[in-house]
Design a protein around this motif. Sequence first.
Motif, PDB file in Angstrom:
ATOM      1  N   GLY A  44      45.857  82.763 -15.821  1.00  0.00           N
ATOM      2  CA  GLY A  44      46.171  84.174 -15.952  1.00  0.00           C
ATOM      3  C   GLY A  44      45.211  85.304 -16.376  1.00  0.00           C
ATOM      4  O   GLY A  44      45.550  86.303 -16.263  1.00  0.00           O
ATOM      5  N   ARG A  45      44.050  84.846 -16.604  1.00  0.00           N
ATOM      6  CA  ARG A  45      43.038  86.237 -16.975  1.00  0.00           C
ATOM      7  C   ARG A  45      42.737  86.558 -15.664  1.00  0.00           C
ATOM      8  O   ARG A  45      42.660  86.177 -14.606  1.00  0.00           O
ATOM      9  CB  ARG A  45      41.767  85.475 -17.534  1.00  0.00           C
ATOM     10  N   ILE A  46      42.479  88.266 -15.878  1.00  0.00           N
ATOM     11  CA  ILE A  46      41.770  88.678 -14.848  1.00  0.00           C
ATOM     12  C   ILE A  46      40.264  88.847 -14.821  1.00  0.00           C
ATOM     13  O   ILE A  46      39.650  89.099 -16.057  1.00  0.00           O
ATOM     14  CB  ILE A  46      42.467  90.334 -14.752  1.00  0.00           C
ATOM     15  N   TRP A  47      39.506  88.428 -14.009  1.00  0.00           N
ATOM     16  CA  TRP A  47      38.041  88.630 -13.919  1.00  0.00           C
ATOM     17  C   TRP A  47      37.932  89.865 -12.971  1.00  0.00           C
ATOM     18  O   TRP A  47      38.282  89.807 -11.676  1.00  0.00           O
ATOM     19  CB  TRP A  47      37.650  87.322 -13.452  1.00  0.00           C
ATOM     20  N   TYR A  48      36.967  90.631 -13.458  1.00  0.00           N
ATOM     21  CA  TYR A  48      36.805  91.844 -12.505  1.00  0.00           C
ATOM     22  C   TYR A  48      35.217  92.293 -12.642  1.00  0.00           C
ATOM     23  O   TYR A  48      34.946  92.307 -13.790  1.00  0.00           O
ATOM     24  CB  TYR A  48      37.701  93.224 -12.907  1.00  0.00           C
ATOM     25  N   GLY A  49      34.897  92.969 -11.618  1.00  0.00           N
ATOM     26  CA  GLY A  49      33.417  93.304 -11.745  1.00  0.00           C
ATOM     27  C   GLY A  49      33.504  95.090 -11.578  1.00  0.00           C
ATOM     28  O   GLY A  49      34.359  95.465 -11.347  1.00  0.00           O
ATOM     29  N   SER A  50      32.267  95.451 -11.879  1.00  0.00           N
ATOM     30  CA  SER A  50      31.865  97.135 -11.632  1.00  0.00           C
ATOM     31  C   SER A  50      30.771  97.171 -10.790  1.00  0.00           C
ATOM     32  O   SER A  50      29.747  96.175 -10.653  1.00  0.00           O
ATOM     33  CB  SER A  50      31.770  97.586 -13.121  1.00  0.00           C
ATOM     34  N   MET A  51      30.636  98.243 -10.593  1.00  0.00           N
ATOM     35  CA  MET A  51      29.407  98.698  -9.906  1.00  0.00           C
ATOM     36  C   MET A  51      29.135 100.209  -9.789  1.00  0.00           C
ATOM     37  O   MET A  51      30.060 100.995 -10.359  1.00  0.00           O
ATOM     38  CB  MET A  51      29.430  98.327  -8.226  1.00  0.00           C
ATOM     39  N   HIS A  52      27.864 100.731  -9.652  1.00  0.00           N
ATOM     40  CA  HIS A  52      27.431 102.193  -9.780  1.00  0.00           C
ATOM     41  C   HIS A  52      28.635 102.844  -8.739  1.00  0.00           C
ATOM     42  O   HIS A  52      28.408 102.513  -7.527  1.00  0.00           O
ATOM     43  CB  HIS A  52      26.073 102.252  -9.513  1.00  0.00           C
ATOM     44  N   ARG A  53      28.826 103.869  -9.274  1.00  0.00           N
ATOM     45  CA  ARG A  53      29.847 104.721  -8.257  1.00  0.00           C
ATOM     46  C   ARG A  53      29.258 105.436  -6.930  1.00  0.00           C
ATOM     47  O   ARG A  53      29.841 105.420  -5.836  1.00  0.00           O
ATOM     48  CB  ARG A  53      30.370 105.951  -9.086  1.00  0.00           C
ATOM     49  N   ASN A  54      28.036 105.680  -7.099  1.00  0.00           N
ATOM     50  CA  ASN A  54      27.280 106.357  -5.946  1.00  0.00           C
ATOM     51  C   ASN A  54      25.949 105.794  -5.418  1.00  0.00           C
ATOM     52  O   ASN A  54      25.678 106.096  -4.224  1.00  0.00           O
ATOM     53  CB  ASN A  54      26.735 107.860  -6.680  1.00  0.00           C
ATOM     54  N   ASN A  55      25.673 104.995  -6.005  1.00  0.00           N
ATOM     55  CA  ASN A  55      24.476 103.986  -5.694  1.00  0.00           C
ATOM     56  C   ASN A  55      24.498 102.544  -5.515  1.00  0.00           C
ATOM     57  O   ASN A  55      24.141 101.897  -6.703  1.00  0.00           O
ATOM     58  CB  ASN A  55      23.197 104.676  -6.195  1.00  0.00           C
ATOM     59  N   PRO A  56      25.115 101.909  -4.431  1.00  0.00           N
ATOM     60  CA  PRO A  56      25.419 100.198  -4.626  1.00  0.00           C
ATOM     61  C   PRO A  56      24.086  99.743  -4.784  1.00  0.00           C
ATOM     62  O   PRO A  56      24.091  98.468  -5.261  1.00  0.00           O
ATOM     63  CB  PRO A  56      25.993 100.086  -3.244  1.00  0.00           C
ATOM     64  N   GLU A  57      22.852 100.347  -4.803  1.00  0.00           N
ATOM     65  CA  GLU A  57      21.724  99.786  -4.974  1.00  0.00           C
ATOM     66  C   GLU A  57      21.170  99.659  -6.537  1.00  0.00           C
ATOM     67  O   GLU A  57      20.385  98.702  -6.918  1.00  0.00           O
ATOM     68  CB  GLU A  57      20.593 100.103  -4.276  1.00  0.00           C
ATOM     69  N   ASN A  58      21.763 100.481  -7.220  1.00  0.00           N
ATOM     70  CA  ASN A  58      21.691 100.327  -8.651  1.00  0.00           C
ATOM     71  C   ASN A  58      22.365  99.454  -9.233  1.00  0.00           C
ATOM     72  O   ASN A  58      23.651  99.491  -9.176  1.00  0.00           O
ATOM     73  CB  ASN A  58      22.291 101.640  -9.236  1.00  0.00           C
ATOM     74  N   ARG A  59      21.698  98.246  -9.646  1.00  0.00           N
ATOM     75  CA  ARG A  59      22.224  97.118 -10.234  1.00  0.00           C
ATOM     76  C   ARG A  59      22.685  97.083 -11.695  1.00  0.00           C
ATOM     77  O   ARG A  59      22.496  96.382 -12.475  1.00  0.00           O
ATOM     78  CB  ARG A  59      21.225  95.916 -10.204  1.00  0.00           C
ATOM     79  N   GLN A  60      23.554  98.045 -11.856  1.00  0.00           N
ATOM     80  CA  GLN A  60      24.306  98.262 -13.230  1.00  0.00           C
ATOM     81  C   GLN A  60      25.637  97.671 -13.435  1.00  0.00           C
ATOM     82  O   GLN A  60      26.236  97.431 -14.468  1.00  0.00           O
ATOM     83  CB  GLN A  60      24.465  99.559 -13.690  1.00  0.00           C
ATOM     84  N   GLY A  61      26.046  96.977 -12.289  1.00  0.00           N
ATOM     85  CA  GLY A  61      27.441  96.297 -12.596  1.00  0.00           C
ATOM     86  C   GLY A  61      27.433  95.146 -13.678  1.00  0.00           C
ATOM     87  O   GLY A  61      26.505  94.538 -13.477  1.00  0.00           O
ATOM     88  N   LYS A  62      28.667  94.852 -13.854  1.00  0.00           N
ATOM     89  CA  LYS A  62      28.926  93.797 -14.774  1.00  0.00           C
ATOM     90  C   LYS A  62      30.085  93.150 -14.502  1.00  0.00           C
ATOM     91  O   LYS A  62      30.916  93.591 -13.760  1.00  0.00           O
ATOM     92  CB  LYS A  62      28.746  94.224 -16.241  1.00  0.00           C
ATOM     93  N   LEU A  63      30.376  91.981 -15.098  1.00  0.00           N
ATOM     94  CA  LEU A  63      31.702  91.231 -14.958  1.00  0.00           C
ATOM     95  C   LEU A  63      32.250  91.276 -16.257  1.00  0.00           C
ATOM     96  O   LEU A  63      31.680  91.015 -17.256  1.00  0.00           O
ATOM     97  CB  LEU A  63      31.133  89.463 -14.668  1.00  0.00           C
ATOM     98  N   ALA A  64      33.572  91.382 -16.126  1.00  0.00           N
ATOM     99  CA  ALA A  64      34.516  91.394 -17.215  1.00  0.00           C
ATOM    100  C   ALA A  64      35.652  90.490 -17.360  1.00  0.00           C
ATOM    101  O   ALA A  64      36.190  90.133 -16.121  1.00  0.00           O
ATOM    102  CB  ALA A  64      34.773  92.954 -17.723  1.00  0.00           C
ATOM    103  N   SER A  65      36.365  90.079 -18.428  1.00  0.00           N
ATOM    104  CA  SER A  65      37.576  89.556 -18.042  1.00  0.00           C
ATOM    105  C   SER A  65      38.748  90.012 -18.951  1.00  0.00           C
ATOM    106  O   SER A  65      38.521  90.662 -20.073  1.00  0.00           O
ATOM    107  CB  SER A  65      37.430  88.334 -18.338  1.00  0.00           C
ATOM    108  N   TYR A  66      40.066  90.066 -18.448  1.00  0.00           N
ATOM    109  CA  TYR A  66      41.017  90.547 -19.606  1.00  0.00           C
ATOM    110  C   TYR A  66      42.051  89.536 -19.560  1.00  0.00           C
ATOM    111  O   TYR A  66      42.384  88.851 -18.450  1.00  0.00           O
ATOM    112  CB  TYR A  66      41.523  91.845 -18.793  1.00  0.00           C
ATOM    113  N   SER A  67      42.809  89.356 -20.653  1.00  0.00           N
ATOM    114  CA  SER A  67      43.855  88.411 -20.793  1.00  0.00           C
ATOM    115  C   SER A  67      44.968  89.110 -21.610  1.00  0.00           C
ATOM    116  O   SER A  67      44.715  89.766 -22.764  1.00  0.00           O
ATOM    117  CB  SER A  67      43.406  87.062 -21.226  1.00  0.00           C
ATOM    118  N   PHE A  68      46.172  88.884 -21.515  1.00  0.00           N
ATOM    119  CA  PHE A  68      47.183  89.510 -22.186  1.00  0.00           C
ATOM    120  C   PHE A  68      47.560  88.468 -23.384  1.00  0.00           C
ATOM    121  O   PHE A  68      47.737  87.239 -23.150  1.00  0.00           O
ATOM    122  CB  PHE A  68      48.793  89.463 -21.163  1.00  0.00           C
ATOM    123  N   SER A  69      47.365  89.047 -24.466  1.00  0.00           N
ATOM    124  CA  SER A  69      47.583  87.979 -25.734  1.00  0.00           C
ATOM    125  C   SER A  69      48.506  88.980 -26.781  1.00  0.00           C
ATOM    126  O   SER A  69      48.781  89.872 -26.688  1.00  0.00           O
ATOM    127  CB  SER A  69      46.355  87.706 -26.437  1.00  0.00           C
TER     128      SER A  69
END
Length: 138
Positions: A113-138
């Motif tokens: 039931g954990r949510i795994w989600y990623g991020s990316m740069h808003r204006n420049n998809p070539e900018n490699r600042q994205g990360k992976l995160a997870s969220y769980s209800f506890s």
Amino acid sequence: MRNIHSTPFSDKKFELGEGLLWDSENQHILVTDILKGTLLELDTKGNEISSHIFPDTIGWALPTEKKDIYIVGLGSGLFLFNKKNPDAAKPIENSFPADISIRLNDACTDSKGRIWYGSMHRNNPENRQGKLASYSFS
């Protein structure tokens, strides 16, 4: 080999359409228009049933155990969204991405039931600042 081809499902135009989800409870398809900050609900023929506009980009919507309540990934974090009260999305986690130049992008859930989600740069998809995160209800 059979000749297989795709046909357009809907005539709806998207600026950046992603985040497809089959809502089995309502028998509808949810899709996001990320850059327009819009969550659309379509019937099985591709007709628009409803449209919800958020004040930020929206990458995805995931169902919860409660009917018509979704967790949505807006550019600025995770929010609880109730289709019956669409103007009152409640923030549940906004420590990620934290940087306003980054937005949330894609997500899925795992068997726990954990949510795994990623991020990316808003204006420049070539900018490699994205990360992976997870969220769980506890």
